[in-house]
Write an enzyme that holds these catalytic residues in place. Structure first.
Site, PDB file in Angstrom:
ATOM      1  N   HIS A   1      38.751  55.222  37.292  1.00 54.94           N
ATOM      2  CA  HIS A   1      38.615  53.722  37.684  1.00 54.94           C
ATOM      3  C   HIS A   1      37.286  53.452  38.595  1.00 54.94           C
ATOM      4  O   HIS A   1      36.798  52.600  38.401  1.00 54.94           O
ATOM      5  CB  HIS A   1      39.656  53.329  38.371  1.00 54.94           C
ATOM      6  CG  HIS A   1      39.824  51.869  38.227  1.00 54.94           C
ATOM      7  ND1 HIS A   1      38.935  51.121  37.877  1.00 54.94           N
ATOM      8  CD2 HIS A   1      41.109  51.106  38.330  1.00 54.94           C
ATOM      9  CE1 HIS A   1      39.479  49.740  38.058  1.00 54.94           C
ATOM     10  NE2 HIS A   1      40.559  49.756  38.220  1.00 54.94           N
ATOM     11  N   TYR A  55      48.402  39.832  42.901  1.00 57.08           N
ATOM     12  CA  TYR A  55      47.027  40.136  42.652  1.00 57.08           C
ATOM     13  C   TYR A  55      46.706  39.971  41.199  1.00 57.08           C
ATOM     14  O   TYR A  55      47.432  40.691  40.322  1.00 57.08           O
ATOM     15  CB  TYR A  55      46.584  41.787  43.243  1.00 57.08           C
ATOM     16  CG  TYR A  55      45.166  42.436  42.972  1.00 57.08           C
ATOM     17  CD1 TYR A  55      44.507  42.337  43.858  1.00 57.08           C
ATOM     18  CD2 TYR A  55      44.891  42.428  41.768  1.00 57.08           C
ATOM     19  CE1 TYR A  55      43.371  43.096  43.812  1.00 57.08           C
ATOM     20  CE2 TYR A  55      43.354  43.051  41.442  1.00 57.08           C
ATOM     21  CZ  TYR A  55      42.687  43.258  42.652  1.00 57.08           C
ATOM     22  OH  TYR A  55      41.470  43.936  42.597  1.00 57.08           O
TER      23      TYR A  55
END
Length: 772
Positions: free
Chosen positions: A473, A589
């Protein structure tokens, strides 16, 4: 093959008569071709650098300016207002043919024209940057575009016309602005209001006011200075502190996965599928190196930052004891392959030529047919990349810093990417719902030692030809790898294709040297470290519950008939599902991108709002009229869309507070407000997978060529991770993760709540739904 020849390009033997040299003409030919290819790449980079540097100018526009200047001179019109004569008087006196007045006049006009051309480019770029700083178009209702926005769009279209290369707009993108502290705090307090009772909220208000008045002004000044100096005031700190300094395992905690087309299948031959896919990936890399990929454009006219694409290939995350480092190479000519506990090096080129898909299939088949057993400690070696980062860094320094271990590890870390020939078979069977979840689990963590989690991405090929990606990531966000994946799957299905027997087209070159086994010397102490990392990774993997499903009743096509944003619709449904699951709301989120700005990455949309909670409570009470519920839903939807737009345009909450917190740490200033904000858990972490970033086929003509998106692990131990993809117009794929160790969460239960929440909201608008 070229590298094998290079090793024996020349040999020598020492005899009583002297030294006898033997040259291999074929090997020297391959060395020569490789060198030519390398110089071609350098020249292409130089050419692209020039074309990118003068965009929106071009050589033809320069020639047009020169011709206009020369033409006006011959018509006795001085458009330079005396500057050409001024330049001519200051030219050094030439000799030979260059001292004639006509030649000096032409040189002067060329110099003047070049100056005008450069000034024009600078003016156009600054004008485009100013235009791209306008974001009012995002806040206008669909179908109600203002005159100002129409003029703006026309100007942007004119200035960004031509044939831009991938990075042509980078210097024209505006910088991410630093929001005012008062605005950020006001938005933050508004976001936590539905989660706190009156006493808790008053406490939070007190801390926020104290921070805003006493601590924040000093921190903000440093942040503003950084925004002037740096290209992006967030991205470098975000990459370092959120990703590279993390000491927890990458597997599940950070890496994410992407799925193949799930409703169509091109071939069952594992090696053939890889032959096409790897060839398509290297073709994409070549386009990337040559900047031949079109920039992604919002609305077809607003360019988005392409910076993250630079590190897609030839990139590895190198572990460190305190912080990791991203190693990116300009070029790599091989891939590292794992099969049945063995590691191989497979060359992608024969001399200067990229191997054809059929040749790659041959090479992968050779690996599959190789009967050799793993060396001691080799089979579970990749478990080191699945465990703790500090432990991996220590093992790397102790056991892989010299000798054959270092050479083999370098081969993996310097590869274009990592390939796994898996021994299991996975695919999506619509009649077996569990099949999609098992497919996702295999991509998320595998068996904890058959993925190299440090590589920018690992390409996983299952035994039945189904594919997937496991992606690290730190180097980029999901839409970037999604762009590559769309290109690769479409190229495989619509351009390369297969024979009737499922093999790659063409004839293989049987003279190719086979892939090379990597050699290891792994002592018992290292094997103990590998086993320790494996046990950590295995416990983590076994704790993950993943529930993936296809929502069939409707997709974004029906949602649009509700006159609302599909993303807002799903996010409000997630709030309803979570409330039914846990009996309360939580900090939520949702990832939003900030690529409208240079080097932008992501921002957080806090999806749990006062408006969405009001709608959920009203719906649950069951005493409200349908018209009232529709009104509450529209308010919640409009609020969510506005927050998403604010996040995309640099007016988010969390990245600003994150950077203020870092500045406070650098300065040694303690803030109880920032400490509380940064410690709040995200029990519901969500993300929508991007699709159709590049249009290589008509989805209406090929409705079954759909990917199922991808997923990630839960962010909080007692929370959920939810990824969803609006696949075409008629269906949605969901990927829900949680932990078995939490008694409060259950991924399948939550998935069922999501299903029902979507149906209940759709019923408010009486939209038609397909049978499940």
């Amino acid at each position: 093959m070229a590298e094998a020849h290079q090793a024996v390009a020349f040999q020598f033997t020492v005899t009583p008569d002297g030294v006898d040299f033997t040259l291999c003409r074929e090997a020297l030919k391959h060395i020569y071709l490789s060198g030519v290819n390398s110089w071609k790449k350098r020249l292409i980079r130089i050419k692209n650098g020039i074309l990118r540097g003068v965009y929106p100018g071009s050589p033809s526009s320069w020639l047009a300016v020169v011709m206009a200047t020369v033409g006006s001179s011959y018509c006795n019109v001085d458009i330079s207002m005396g500057l050409v004569c001024y330049i001519q008087r200051r030219l050094p006196e030439g000799y030979g043919p260059y001292r004639t007045p006509q030649t000096q006049a032409l040189v002067s006009m060329a110099i003047f024209s070049t100056g005008v051309w450069i000034l024009g480019i600078f003016f156009f770029r600054q004008t485009l940057k100013l235009l791209l700083s306008y974001h009012g178009w995002m806040f206008e209702m669909h179908g109600r575009t203002s005159f100002c926005t129409k003029v703006w769009a026309m100007c942007v279209r004119v200035l960004s016309s031509g044939k831009p290369m991938l990075y042509s707009f980078q210097t024209s993108l505006p910088k991410l602005p630093v929001p005012r502290v008062s605005d950020t705090i006001q938005r933050y307090l508004e976001s936590v209001r539905p989660l706190l009772d009156d006493e808790e909220y008053q406490h939070k208000q007190k801390l926020a006011k104290e921070f805003q008045e006493k601590t924040a002004p000093r921190l903000q000044k440093y942040l503003i200075v950084k925004s002037w100096w740096a290209t992006n005031y967030v991205s470098d700190w975000w990459e370092e502190y959120i990703y590279l300094r993390g000491r927890n395992p990458l597997m599940v905690n950070s890496n994410y996965y992407a799925m193949d087309f799930v409703l169509v299948k091109n071939t069952d031959v594992q090696a053939a599928r890889l032959g096409n896919i790897v060839h398509a990936m290297i073709t994409y890399r070549r386009k990337l190196d040559r900047e031949q990929i079109k920039p992604v454009m919002a609305l077809g006219i607003v360019p988005m930052c392409s910076n993250q694409m630079e590190r897609m290939f030839n990139t590895t995350r190198i572990p460190g004891k305190e912080t990791d480092v991203l190693q990116h190479l300009a070029e790599s000519r091989h891939v590292a392959v794992y099969h049945r506990g063995r590691f191989f090096k497979m060359w992608l080129y024969d001399g200067s030529s990229l191997l054809e898909p059929r040749d790659m299939e041959l090479q992968f088949q050779r690996i599959l047919d190789d009967p050799s057993p793993p060396q001691p400690g080799e089979e579970r070696l990749a478990a080191l990349t699945a465990g703790g980062r500090t432990e991996w860094a220590q093992a790397r320094q102790t056991f892989f810093s010299s000798g054959k271990n270092k050479a083999s590890l370098d081969t993996i870390e310097r590869a274009a990417f990592f390939v796994v020939l898996d021994e299991e078979s996975h695919c999506y069977d619509p009649d077996n719902e569990a099949s999609l979840s098992l497919y996702g689990k295999a991509l998320l963590h595998g068996n904890c030692y058959n993925r190299w989690f440090d590589k920018s991405f690992t390409l996983v090929a299952f035994k039945n030809g189904q594919l997937g990606l496991n992606t690290e990531h730190s180097w980029a966000d999901a839409p970037i790898i999604g762009h590559l994946w769309e290109f690769v799957l479409a190229t495989d299905a619509f351009h390369l294709g297969y024979t009737d027997t499922g093999h790659c087209r063409g004839q293989p070159n049987l003279m190719l040297a086979p892939p090379q086994r990597l050699q290891w010397n792994i002592p018992e102490q290292c094997q103990a470290a590998i086993e320790s990392s494996y046990q950590v990774a295995r416990a983590l993997a076994e704790d993950v519950e993943l529930y993936c499903f296809q929502f069939l009743p409707f997709g974004k096509g029906v949602i649009k008939k509700c006159r609302t944003s599909p993303d807002a619709f799903v996010q409000i449904a997630l709030q309803l599902a979570y409330f039914r699951d846990r009996g309360k709301f939580c900090l939520t989120y949702e990832a939003s991108m900030t690529r409208l700005f240079r080097e932008g990455r992501t921002e957080t949309v806090r999806s749990c709002t006062s408006e969405s909670t009001a709608f959920v409570r009203a719906l649950q009470e069951g005493a409200h009229k349908k018209a009232d519920l529709q009104n509450l839903f529209r308010k919640a939807s409009e609020k969510h869309q506005n927050m998403y737009r604010l996040a995309m345009t640099g007016a988010g909450i969390d990245r600003h507070l994150f950077c203020l917190y870092l500045v406070s740490k650098y300065l040694g200033v303690y803030s109880s407000f920032l400490a509380e904000v940064l410690s709040e858990p995200w029990r519901l972490s969500t993300s929508q997978s991007a699709q159709f970033q590049i249009r290589m086929f008509d989805p209406n003509k090929y409705p079954n060529h759909l990917g199922a998106g991808g997923g990630f692990g839960p962010v909080a131990d007692d929370g959920y991770g939810v990824s969803y993809m609006m696949a075409g117009e008629d269906t949605i794929f969901f990927h829900i993760s949680s932990k078995f160790s939490s008694s409060e969460t259950n991924a399948q239960r939550f998935g069922n709540h999501i299903r029902q929440a979507l149906l209940d909201i759709a019923d408010l608008f009486q939209v038609p739904k397909a049978d499940s």
